[in-house]
Design an enzyme around this catalytic site. Structure first.
Site: not given
Lengths: 252, 252
Positions: A38, A42, A111, A114
């Site tokens: 994650e 991102d 999350d 990502e």
């Protein structure tokens, strides 16, 4: 749950399916979970969306680009995409999270999305991740107005009035109700030159002002002030408009 | 200023040198400036550093990775790199910025560095930008300790004591001086079991606590408490240590 359907909906087939499995594993489920992915995902998402906006909106300045990007990569937007991809069907959660409905929680969905992007990046490189992200975001870009996306109602109302060289709205707290810890504010937003006075309530002065600005903007748009001044009483009867779309049409 | 030397120091030769020229142009200089490139470059830097940290520190969790990344991409760190690259020699500034020393300003240097990365990304693709960024950051990674980088002195002192199963420090405001708008706080940090009591001043209670924690940690490290308790008076005489390095050695 076979992962082939998910691979098909993101249009990417993994060389190492274990990466995708890890991306779908919440920390409540086991040791090999998706939190490090994650972290990486991102930033992968961020650069791909930035590059997309950079080329798509060649005349937007960096302030507008940042605002649009912030809106497109915020948790709620990512959770929306995760839902379209049906990510919750593939999520691997621990017992507790399963029982408490973790597969519906926006933060977990965002999350996980990502983490999936990081898995594609690690498995197939930057261009593969970029392709996945662009396929998901190009349809979204078609439906947003970069001049209004992510702006609050007070800003939009102010810009609407300024574009017509009209005086700024006046916000007045006309009442407060309740005890200190649970106060309700009533705020009036008035635009005298358009004969508009709309009242909205909220749990803070700021929230009430935003709600009042939203009503006022809708009324102003519905009254279509350009040709002539209309009565507020009529504007009040108009149905709610979806703000960004309506404003987009007006601003063009 | 010929750009060949700059291309050589980032180990990348542009196919379209105009992109590099734009990246080096501050908005004070002209219409074709670098602010949109800076928007893109920020995210290019972020993903390349994230990927580097992800592989370099395979056992760090995402919280530690985020802390290290934040420290490596903060303005001061980028301005340092920009100075190593001598970016200020290539900067194109307007008259006003030139006179006021804009070529030395950390924000302008950091932004320009990000813009240069975006120029590489647009000119040569992600892998080219990644190569430039990794060449600059791998030597930096060799000199940082990921367990301490970016942590404040109070946190470091607490972790130092916890790692030795010692009681937490006690912070006490022992004096305040000056009028309300320019107050000075004196805070004592004490670790009774190590016989340490150090005092520092600051313009806020928080700042004074951090300074006192820093002195206390330095004293604790210098006194090397593991074998036996030493007197604070002796610890006070030790010269200042560069914190991250000293702590890194202790924690290893």
């Amino acid at each position: 749950m076979s992962l082939a359907a998910l691979e098909s909906s993101i249009d990417y087939t993994f060389k190492k399916p274990a990466l995708l499995e890890q991306a779908l594993t919440h920390r409540s489920h086991g040791a090999k979970h998706n939190e490090r992915l994650e972290f990486l995902g991102d930033s992968v998402l961020n650069v791909a969306v930035s590059a997309l906006l950079f080329t798509h909106y060649g005349s937007l300045d960096e302030g507008d680009l940042s605002r649009v990007r912030a809106n497109l990569v915020k948790q709620a937007s990512l959770a929306d995409i995760a839902q379209k991809l049906d990510l919750s069907r593939y999520l691997r959660l621990g017992e507790g999270e399963l029982k408490s409905g973790g597969f519906r929680r926006p933060s977990i969905l965002a999350d996980t999305f990502e983490a999936v992007l990081a898995a594609v990046f690690l498995d197939g490189g930057f261009e593969a991740a970029k392709h996945v992200i662009e396929s998901l975001y190009v349809p979204i870009l078609a439906s947003v107005d970069p001049l209004t996306l992510g702006k609050d109602a007070k800003t939009l109302l102010q810009e609407f009035l300024q574009s017509r060289k009209l005086a700024l709205p006046i916000y007045t707290v006309i009442a407060t109700h309740g005890a200190a810890h649970s106060q309700q504010f009533e705020v009036e937003c008035s635009v005298p030159i358009l004969d508009l006075k709309l009242v909205a309530a909220g749990s803070s002065r700021r929230a009430a002002e935003q709600s009042a600005a939203k009503l006022t903007l809708e009324a102003a748009l519905a009254a279509n002030p350009a040709p002539a001044k209309k009565r507020a009483s009529r504007a009040r009867k108009t149905t709610q408009l979806t703000l960004p779309v309506a404003v987009a049409q007006e601003l063009k």
